[in-house]
Write a protein that holds these residues in place. Structure first.
Motif, short mmCIF file in Angstrom:
data_model
loop_
_atom_site.label_atom_id
_atom_site.label_comp_id
_atom_site.label_asym_id
_atom_site.label_seq_id
_atom_site.Cartn_x
_atom_site.Cartn_y
_atom_site.Cartn_z
N LYS A 131 1.18 3.63 -3.90
CA LYS A 131 1.71 2.43 -4.55
C LYS A 131 2.05 1.35 -3.54
O LYS A 131 1.64 0.20 -3.66
CB LYS A 131 2.98 2.78 -5.37
CG LYS A 131 2.79 3.86 -6.40
CD LYS A 131 4.06 4.15 -7.18
CE LYS A 131 5.20 4.71 -6.34
NZ LYS A 131 4.95 6.06 -5.79
N THR A 132 2.84 1.75 -2.54
CA THR A 132 3.24 0.77 -1.52
C THR A 132 2.01 0.26 -0.76
O THR A 132 1.92 -0.93 -0.46
CB THR A 132 4.26 1.40 -0.55
OG1 THR A 132 5.39 1.82 -1.32
CG2 THR A 132 4.70 0.41 0.51
N THR A 133 1.09 1.15 -0.48
CA THR A 133 -0.13 0.73 0.22
C THR A 133 -0.87 -0.32 -0.60
O THR A 133 -1.32 -1.34 -0.06
CB THR A 133 -1.04 1.94 0.47
OG1 THR A 133 -0.31 2.92 1.20
CG2 THR A 133 -2.27 1.54 1.26
N HIS A 186 9.09 5.63 -9.93
CA HIS A 186 8.79 7.05 -10.13
C HIS A 186 9.12 7.46 -11.56
O HIS A 186 8.79 8.55 -11.98
CB HIS A 186 9.64 7.91 -9.20
CG HIS A 186 9.25 7.76 -7.76
ND1 HIS A 186 10.14 7.89 -6.74
CD2 HIS A 186 8.06 7.49 -7.19
CE1 HIS A 186 9.52 7.71 -5.59
NE2 HIS A 186 8.26 7.45 -5.84
N1 LIG Z 1 1.35 3.25 8.25
C1 LIG Z 1 0.81 4.37 7.79
N2 LIG Z 1 0.03 5.13 8.59
C2 LIG Z 1 -0.53 6.25 8.14
N3 LIG Z 1 -0.39 6.73 6.90
C3 LIG Z 1 0.39 6.04 6.05
C4 LIG Z 1 1.02 4.83 6.45
N4 LIG Z 1 1.71 4.34 5.40
C5 LIG Z 1 1.53 5.21 4.40
N5 LIG Z 1 0.73 6.23 4.77
C6 LIG Z 1 0.28 7.36 3.94
O1 LIG Z 1 -0.43 6.85 2.84
C7 LIG Z 1 -0.09 7.56 1.67
C8 LIG Z 1 0.39 6.59 0.61
O2 LIG Z 1 1.64 6.07 1.01
P1 LIG Z 1 2.40 4.99 0.15
O3 LIG Z 1 3.60 4.57 0.92
O4 LIG Z 1 1.45 3.95 -0.26
O5 LIG Z 1 2.84 5.84 -1.11
P2 LIG Z 1 3.83 5.45 -2.30
O6 LIG Z 1 3.09 5.69 -3.55
O7 LIG Z 1 4.39 4.12 -2.09
O8 LIG Z 1 4.96 6.56 -2.11
P3 LIG Z 1 6.53 6.45 -2.40
O9 LIG Z 1 6.69 6.65 -3.85
O10 LIG Z 1 7.08 7.60 -1.61
O11 LIG Z 1 7.00 5.14 -1.93
C9 LIG Z 1 0.94 8.59 2.08
O12 LIG Z 1 0.29 9.83 2.23
C10 LIG Z 1 1.46 8.12 3.39
O13 LIG Z 1 1.81 9.17 4.21
#
Ligand SMILES: Nc1ncnc2c1ncn2[C@@H]1O[C@H](COP(=O)(O)OP(=O)(O)OP(=O)(O)O)[C@@H](O)[C@H]1O
Ligand SMILES: [Mg+2]
Lengths: 314, 253
Positions: free
Chosen positions: A48-50, A196
């Motif tokens: 999501k954050t990505t 979430h």
């Molecule tokens: N800077 C980075 N370098 C390498 N891997 C990363 C980086 N940022 C995120 N990831 C990986 O990419 C995947 C997606 O991360 P992301 O932060 O987008 O998830 P999310 O859905 O936002 O999770 P959350 O609900 O915990 O915030 C995860 O497996 C994370 O470990």
């Protein structure tokens, strides 16, 4: 909101592989409609954050395209970024910043002429009037969250991203926040938030998208989605442990915990009847003593498992 | 050009400076006074004039350079390291601004601050020794060029460093020795032949030499060489920063 309107954000074949080789986005296609509130649901690490960070310019896409209002996020980054406000997931604020200064800074950074009156209005919308001259590090977590929202709104963006806005936020602030979101939507701002919690998406969003393991599994109007996802569980703690579920209960969808002390019954809230009464009666007849009863909404994880399963079967 | 953004960064950085003004001005001023008391008066009175310049005056350009270099580097490196460290850099990275604008804001502010400190030290020095500036315009030029190029250099260090140790490493291990061995307190003529040659490899020597020339018209190396050296250094820093931004160096994944 009309379906025919061209989307304000259009994402095609977006992938992201981080330096370490982890693929966080595995081909996202998504159209975000002008003026909608879109909730992105997903477990930790779903991407999501990505996804949000890519649209905002914090993460470079590995492949695929994103356009905002018809502008490409890489080529026309000035156009796309000035339309976007981002409230990050982490409470990131400079150590010695004064609230009003940091909000004015944000406004300037995004290319808007200084306007102290406008900044004051934004602060007041977030009930930060009396914290105007406070140092951000001395504020509570909820207050910091408000300051971050004020910063994101300082340049009057048309699109607002809220990355897990309710993490560490009390009921009062949550209500405030939803009121503000509603107000922003009325003024035409498109809002994308991640969470979430299904309940939260249910409370506020027009549409809900579910992301898991870098894929957008479904995206649909909230009502459609909720009805198809709504499963509940009844958890029964037993007075004495049992080695196996008795024969007489075989017709129910039951699961016995490893230690034999807890039975979990999964039922569909959309069904005609839940079957709880019948189950409890049957348990009683089987001579099982009950210590405690609990119901829970099926967890997001379960829903993802189901979604991924149907996804694969298709 | 997003002028508002450059202004915002610049003002924000200068505001940060204002809050710590006392420390940032007091410490170079106090250390300069100490240098004057120790080297200028106590020891200096027993040292004969160098190229017709009294020792107390002779060390002024070097002392200013010493402060300028350390101040520029520490201001600029902290300026970008801190947001990176706290995470607030996300805002800059998501703003509609180019790398040129980011640099104008951060490096501009750091250079301004060093310039202010340099001026204060110069004024302080004038209370202790007689100072006649032979070429004020060139003096100002060297001053400004040094502030800008070493602020750029500091910016690079701030981008590169991912912990506090690295942030302190370069100033401590590289800059301080280069300044001390770059002829701040002596003319390299005073050194044995071998060391004179080695000194010529020290870029700071050219800075101090050129700067001192603008005061007293005496220098270790020709002014032209000094000018070329500082320009080359500045261009090298610009190229390095450009390359770092192009690749998103440690800011954009
Ligand atoms: N800077 C980075 N370098 C390498 N891997 C990363 C980086 N940022 C995120 N990831 C990986 O990419 C995947 C997606 O991360 P992301 O932060 O987008 O998830 P999310 O859905 O936002 O999770 P959350 O609900 O915990 O915030 C995860 O497996 C994370 O470990
Ligand atoms: Mg996240």
């Amino acid at each position: 909101m009309t379906e025919t309107q061209s989307p304000i954000i259009s994402i095609r074949g977006l992938t992201k592989t981080y330096e370490g080789g982890h693929q966080a986005l595995k081909g996202i296609d998504l159209d975000i409609r002008k003026g909608e509130i879109l909730a992105l649901l997903g477990p930790n690490g779903a991407g999501k954050t990505t996804l949000i960070s890519t649209i905002c310019g914090l993460v470079r896409p590995t492949s695929g395209t994103v356009t905002v209002d018809g502008f490409d996020i890489t080529k026309d980054y000035r156009e796309t970024r000035k339309r976007i406000g981002l409230v990050p997931q982490e409470l990131t604020l400079g150590a010695f910043d004064v609230v009003v200064d940091t909000v004015r800074f944000s406004r300037g950074l995004f290319g808007m002429r200084a306007d102290h009156k406008r900044v004051d209005e934004i602060l007041s919308d977030l009930s930060l009037d009396d914290k105007k001259d406070s140092i951000v590090t001395r504020l509570s977590g909820g207050m910091k969250r408000r300051v971050l929202i004020a910063k994101a709104l300082a340049h009057e963006p048309r699109i607002l991203f809220l990355d897990e806005p309710t993490a560490g936020v009390d009921v009062e602030l949550r209500k405030d926040m939803w009121r503000l979101v509603e107000k922003l939507r009325e003024s035409g701002v498109t809002i994308i938030l991640t969470t979430h919690y299904i309940e939260e998406a249910e409370e506020i969003a027009d549409r809900v998208g579910v992301i898991s393991d870098g894929r957008l599994l479904v995206i649909d109007e909230k009502e459609n989605l909720m009805s198809s996802l709504g499963k509940k569980q009844l958890i029964v703690d037993l007075r004495t442990t049992i080695p196996a579920v008795p024969e007489s209960l075989a017709s129910f969808d039951l699961e016995l915990s490893d230690d034999g002390a807890r039975i979990t019954y999964t039922f569909d809230t959309q069904g005609e009847r839940t079957g709880i009464t019948a189950l409890l009666q049957a348990m009683n007849e089987a001579g099982l003593g009950l210590k405690d009863l609990n119901t829970s909404q099926s967890s997001l994880e379960d829903i993802f498992v189901n979604l991924v399963k149907t996804d694969n079967e298709r | 050009m997003n002028v508002e953004a450059v202004k915002a960064i610049y003002i924000n950085e200068m505001r940060r400076t204002r809050k710590t003004l006392m420390q940032s001005v007091a410490s170079p001023v106090i250390s300069t006074v100490l240098y004057f008391v120790v080297f200028g008066s106590a020891i200096g009175s027993r040292i004969e004039a160098i190229d017709g310049v009294s020792y107390g005056s002779f060390i002024v350009p070097g002392l200013i350079m010493l402060s300028l270099l350390t101040q520029s580097i520490s201001n600029a490196s902290f300026g970008i390291f801190f947001p990176k460290f706290t995470g607030t850099v996300y805002e800059v990275m998501s703003a509609p601004i180019s790398f040129v604008e980011v640099i104008l804001g951060y490096v501009g502010a750091a250079a301004t601050k060093s310039l202010i400190i340099g001026t204060i030290i110069l004024i302080t020095a004038s209370f202790f020794v007689e100072l006649n500036i032979a070429h004020p315009v060139w003096m100002l030029f060297f001053l400004v060029m040094t502030c800008i190029s070493f602020s750029l250099f500091g910016f690079i260090i701030g981008l590169w460093a991912d912990n506090f140790e690295k942030l302190q490493l370069i100033p401590l291990l590289v800059i301080t020795p280069l300044v001390f061995l770059g002829g701040s307190f002596y003319s390299i003529d005073m050194l044995p032949d071998v060391w004179q040659k080695i000194s010529l490899l020290n870029p700071v020597l050219y800075l101090i030499s050129g700067f001192r020339w603008s005061f007293f018209e005496v220098s270790d190396v020709s002014v032209t060489v000094s000018l070329v050296m500082i320009s080359v250094f500045m261009i090298a820093c610009l190229l390095a920063v450009y390359a770092m931004f192009k690749t998103g160096y440690k800011l954009r994944q």
